[in-house]
Structure formats: C-alpha cells, structure tokens
Design a protein around this motif. Structure first.
Motif, PDB file in Angstrom:
ATOM      1  N   ALA A  11      42.916  33.849  37.011  1.00  0.00           N
ATOM      2  CA  ALA A  11      41.756  34.454  37.662  1.00  0.00           C
ATOM      3  C   ALA A  11      41.565  35.854  37.085  1.00  0.00           C
ATOM      4  CB  ALA A  11      41.956  34.506  39.169  1.00  0.00           C
ATOM      5  N   GLU A  12      40.574  36.005  36.245  1.00  0.00           N
ATOM      6  CA  GLU A  12      40.344  37.261  35.511  1.00  0.00           C
ATOM      7  C   GLU A  12      38.861  37.352  35.183  1.00  0.00           C
ATOM      8  OE1 GLU A  12      40.023  40.480  33.844  1.00  0.00           O
ATOM      9  OE2 GLU A  12      42.180  40.095  34.081  1.00  0.00           O
ATOM     10  N   ASP A  13      38.212  38.454  35.610  1.00  0.00           N
ATOM     11  CA  ASP A  13      36.772  38.559  35.406  1.00  0.00           C
ATOM     12  C   ASP A  13      36.392  39.066  34.021  1.00  0.00           C
ATOM     13  OD1 ASP A  13      37.840  41.136  36.289  1.00  0.00           O
ATOM     14  OD2 ASP A  13      35.758  41.812  36.332  1.00  0.00           O
ATOM     15  N   ASP A  14      37.331  39.680  33.299  1.00  0.00           N
ATOM     16  CA  ASP A  14      37.051  40.144  31.942  1.00  0.00           C
ATOM     17  C   ASP A  14      37.063  38.943  31.004  1.00  0.00           C
ATOM     18  OD1 ASP A  14      37.764  41.078  29.161  1.00  0.00           O
ATOM     19  OD2 ASP A  14      37.552  43.020  30.129  1.00  0.00           O
ATOM     20  N   GLU A  36      36.481  32.913  36.756  1.00  0.00           N
ATOM     21  CA  GLU A  36      35.905  34.152  36.243  1.00  0.00           C
ATOM     22  C   GLU A  36      35.799  35.255  37.289  1.00  0.00           C
ATOM     23  OE1 GLU A  36      32.479  31.710  37.841  1.00  0.00           O
ATOM     24  OE2 GLU A  36      34.376  31.367  36.780  1.00  0.00           O
ATOM     25  N   GLU A  37      35.973  34.920  38.567  1.00  0.00           N
ATOM     26  CA  GLU A  37      35.933  35.945  39.620  1.00  0.00           C
ATOM     27  C   GLU A  37      36.636  35.419  40.858  1.00  0.00           C
ATOM     28  OE1 GLU A  37      33.741  35.542  42.430  1.00  0.00           O
ATOM     29  OE2 GLU A  37      33.186  33.564  41.722  1.00  0.00           O
ATOM     30  N   GLY A  38      36.755  36.295  41.867  1.00  0.00           N
ATOM     31  CA  GLY A  38      37.595  35.989  43.000  1.00  0.00           C
ATOM     32  C   GLY A  38      37.169  34.788  43.826  1.00  0.00           C
ATOM     33  N   LEU A  39      35.869  34.655  44.084  1.00  0.00           N
ATOM     34  CA  LEU A  39      35.412  33.531  44.897  1.00  0.00           C
ATOM     35  C   LEU A  39      35.646  32.203  44.183  1.00  0.00           C
ATOM     36  CD1 LEU A  39      32.111  34.970  46.440  1.00  0.00           C
ATOM     37  CD2 LEU A  39      34.374  34.771  47.487  1.00  0.00           C
ATOM     38  N   ALA A  40      35.473  32.200  42.865  1.00  0.00           N
ATOM     39  CA  ALA A  40      35.760  30.993  42.093  1.00  0.00           C
ATOM     40  C   ALA A  40      37.244  30.652  42.163  1.00  0.00           C
ATOM     41  CB  ALA A  40      35.326  31.175  40.634  1.00  0.00           C
ATOM     42  N   ALA A  41      38.084  31.692  42.155  1.00  0.00           N
ATOM     43  CA  ALA A  41      39.529  31.469  42.268  1.00  0.00           C
ATOM     44  C   ALA A  41      39.881  30.872  43.628  1.00  0.00           C
ATOM     45  CB  ALA A  41      40.276  32.781  42.053  1.00  0.00           C
ATOM     46  N   ILE A  42      39.244  31.368  44.682  1.00  0.00           N
ATOM     47  CA  ILE A  42      39.496  30.834  46.026  1.00  0.00           C
ATOM     48  C   ILE A  42      39.087  29.364  46.103  1.00  0.00           C
ATOM     49  CG2 ILE A  42      38.737  30.951  48.435  1.00  0.00           C
ATOM     50  CD1 ILE A  42      38.730  33.997  48.155  1.00  0.00           C
ATOM     51  N   ARG A  43      37.948  29.020  45.497  1.00  0.00           N
ATOM     52  CA  ARG A  43      37.530  27.615  45.482  1.00  0.00           C
ATOM     53  C   ARG A  43      38.559  26.761  44.755  1.00  0.00           C
ATOM     54  NH1 ARG A  43      32.394  29.919  44.575  1.00  0.00           N
ATOM     55  NH2 ARG A  43      32.589  29.575  42.315  1.00  0.00           N
ATOM     56  N   ALA A  44      39.075  27.290  43.650  1.00  0.00           N
ATOM     57  CA  ALA A  44      40.083  26.553  42.894  1.00  0.00           C
ATOM     58  C   ALA A  44      41.353  26.359  43.712  1.00  0.00           C
ATOM     59  CB  ALA A  44      40.397  27.290  41.588  1.00  0.00           C
ATOM     60  N   LEU A  55      46.690  36.458  38.877  1.00  0.00           N
ATOM     61  CA  LEU A  55      45.560  37.001  39.623  1.00  0.00           C
ATOM     62  C   LEU A  55      45.293  38.441  39.237  1.00  0.00           C
ATOM     63  CD1 LEU A  55      46.377  35.687  43.230  1.00  0.00           C
ATOM     64  CD2 LEU A  55      45.023  34.562  41.440  1.00  0.00           C
ATOM     65  N   ASP A  56      44.096  38.700  38.715  1.00  0.00           N
ATOM     66  CA  ASP A  56      43.693  40.076  38.444  1.00  0.00           C
ATOM     67  C   ASP A  56      43.430  40.775  39.773  1.00  0.00           C
ATOM     68  OD1 ASP A  56      42.851  42.353  37.091  1.00  0.00           O
ATOM     69  OD2 ASP A  56      40.766  41.673  37.024  1.00  0.00           O
ATOM     70  N   ALA A  62      35.792  38.565  45.385  1.00  0.00           N
ATOM     71  CA  ALA A  62      37.030  38.696  46.171  1.00  0.00           C
ATOM     72  C   ALA A  62      38.090  39.222  45.222  1.00  0.00           C
ATOM     73  CB  ALA A  62      37.451  37.356  46.770  1.00  0.00           C
ATOM     74  N   ASP A  63      38.819  40.249  45.639  1.00  0.00           N
ATOM     75  CA  ASP A  63      39.819  40.801  44.739  1.00  0.00           C
ATOM     76  C   ASP A  63      41.089  39.945  44.752  1.00  0.00           C
ATOM     77  OD1 ASP A  63      41.392  41.536  46.967  1.00  0.00           O
ATOM     78  OD2 ASP A  63      40.605  43.580  46.992  1.00  0.00           O
ATOM     79  N   GLY A  64      42.041  40.311  43.897  1.00  0.00           N
ATOM     80  CA  GLY A  64      43.256  39.524  43.769  1.00  0.00           C
ATOM     81  C   GLY A  64      44.069  39.448  45.037  1.00  0.00           C
ATOM     82  N   PHE A  65      44.027  40.513  45.847  1.00  0.00           N
ATOM     83  CA  PHE A  65      44.766  40.501  47.103  1.00  0.00           C
ATOM     84  C   PHE A  65      44.169  39.496  48.092  1.00  0.00           C
ATOM     85  CE2 PHE A  65      45.329  45.137  45.855  1.00  0.00           C
ATOM     86  CZ  PHE A  65      46.555  44.908  45.235  1.00  0.00           C
ATOM     87  N   GLN A  66      42.833  39.400  48.117  1.00  0.00           N
ATOM     88  CA  GLN A  66      42.181  38.430  48.996  1.00  0.00           C
ATOM     89  C   GLN A  66      42.488  37.004  48.556  1.00  0.00           C
ATOM     90  OE1 GLN A  66      38.302  40.464  48.394  1.00  0.00           O
ATOM     91  NE2 GLN A  66      38.071  40.341  50.611  1.00  0.00           N
TER      92      GLN A  66
END
Length: 234
Positions: A11-14, A36-44, A55-56, A62-66
C-alpha cells in the motif's frame, strides 16, 4: 528462503515507489497485491488473504495507521511492516503500539527491505516450532494461530513479533535476556547497526494483551533486560 507461496500487500501512493516495490518483490518470487491509496488498501484487506503487508504511513483516503487498525480487526496476526518517509519517532512508536511488526524509513535499500520481509515471514505461523502449546498464568497460547485463551474464555491474537518474543522468553525461563539478545534472536537484527525501540514497545504491547496475571511473569530488570519468571506458574 523460498518465497513462492507468499503474497504481499503493498500500500503506497507514490507511483514510482509502488511500481518499483512490485517489480522487485515479484522478481524475488513473491506475489504482490498493490494498492495506490489507503481506502483501496482497506478494500483489499477485507477482500483478500495475504501473508504480509507493507503500509505507507502517509496515504490519501486513509493513512497507514487507519489501514493497520482495520487489519487488526479483519486480519488479526497478519505481519505488517510500516513505511515512513519522515522517520519520526512518534510515527514509529504509534505503528508499534497499533501492532506493526517492524518499520522501515524512506529512502531504504531494497536489500534491507527484502531482509526485513524475510525476517518477519520466518516468524509466520507456518514456520515449524518446537513447542505446540505454551501454558502461562491464567491463559494458554496456541502456536498454530497465535491465540491466547484466558480462563474466562476471552481471547487475544498476538502479532508474529509478539508471539516470537513470548515464545523465546517462555522457553528460556528464569534467565536474564538482554535487549541485544532479543534483537539478534527474535528480530534477526544486529544490535550494533540499529537504533530502535521495537523491543520496548513490543514488550509493552504484549503485557497489555497478557493481562495483569500473566504479565507478572514477564519481568523488566532495569539496565539488564527481561526475564520470564516461572515461579508464577506454580
């Protein structure tokens, strides 16, 4: 180590970093699930199984902590390595408190990242263990799923790092174990080459999960290290 069966969530937006990590990890034999971003990571996290997450910390949506908090609910026990560009102690401490197994500061070398990943995966539940079950005061720890079961029926899931720390301490009872020994044996790190509070934060987090009765066995000896006091078992 063989990595052909491991799937890693990145999970990394860069874009450049995410693509580079995907290419390197794929070339190293891992299957990569990129977000590519936090919400996509949560879905995954909610839709897929994976063996480790990178997690970046700073991501949009959503940030990495969330993401880490959602993982603790949806995928308890899955190893996590946090990626941070700032390298601030506050970020590292927060990640460790929330259950991350390790962190790495950008810019990092690919060799270091691969070494950290391999070290964490070596502590996965599939790793052969000498002890199937460890009995601790007021609870039983099942190594197959890193699950603590307490006398009142409540349960708590340990991270891979917490499990390895507890296993190491419990299998070396009544002996003072230094921080350097834990870094070498549990973290697979050379203490001469690192400056980290991972041991201290993991011990603190583990005590919280153990509860007062069991945590009494895990003693901190000022300026010496830690000791698993087996007298509490009697």
């Amino acid at each position: 180590m063989s990595s052909l069966t491991y799937t890693i969530l990145v999970a990394e937006d860069d874009d450049s970093i995410r693509h580079a990590l995907t290419d390197v990890l794929t070339a190293s034999g891992y299957e990569v699930l990129a977000a590519e971003e936090g919400l996509a990571a949560i879905r995954a996290v909610r839709e897929r199984n994976f063996d480790l997450a990178l997690l970046d910390v700073a991501m949009p949506g959503a940030d990495g902590f969330q993401v880490l908090q959602v993982m603790s609910e949806e995928r308890p026990g899955t190893p996590v390595i946090m990626l941070t560009a700032r390298g601030e102690e506050e970020d590292r401490v927060q990640g460790l408190k929330l259950g991350a197994d390790d962190y790495i500061v950008k810019p990092f070398s690919i060799r270091e990242l691969i070494a950290r990943i391999e070290a964490v995966l070596r502590r996965s539940p599939e790793r052969p263990r000498q002890i199937r079950e460890i009995t601790i005061p007021g609870a039983v720890l099942d190594s197959a799923n890193r699950m603590l079961t307490f006398e009142d029926g409540k349960t708590a899931t340990l991270t891979a790092r917490e499990f390895e720390l507890l296993s190491y301490m419990a299998t070396h009872p009544n002996r003072v174990i230094t921080r350097d020994e834990l870094l070498r044996r549990v973290w697979d790190m050379d203490p001469r080459l690192t400056d980290t509070r991972s041991v201290e934060m993991t011990v603190m987090r583990l005590r919280d999960k153990l509860g007062a009765k069991a945590a009494a066995s895990l003693e901190t000896l000022r300026s010496q290290g830690y000791r698993w006091n087996s007298s509490f078992l009697s």
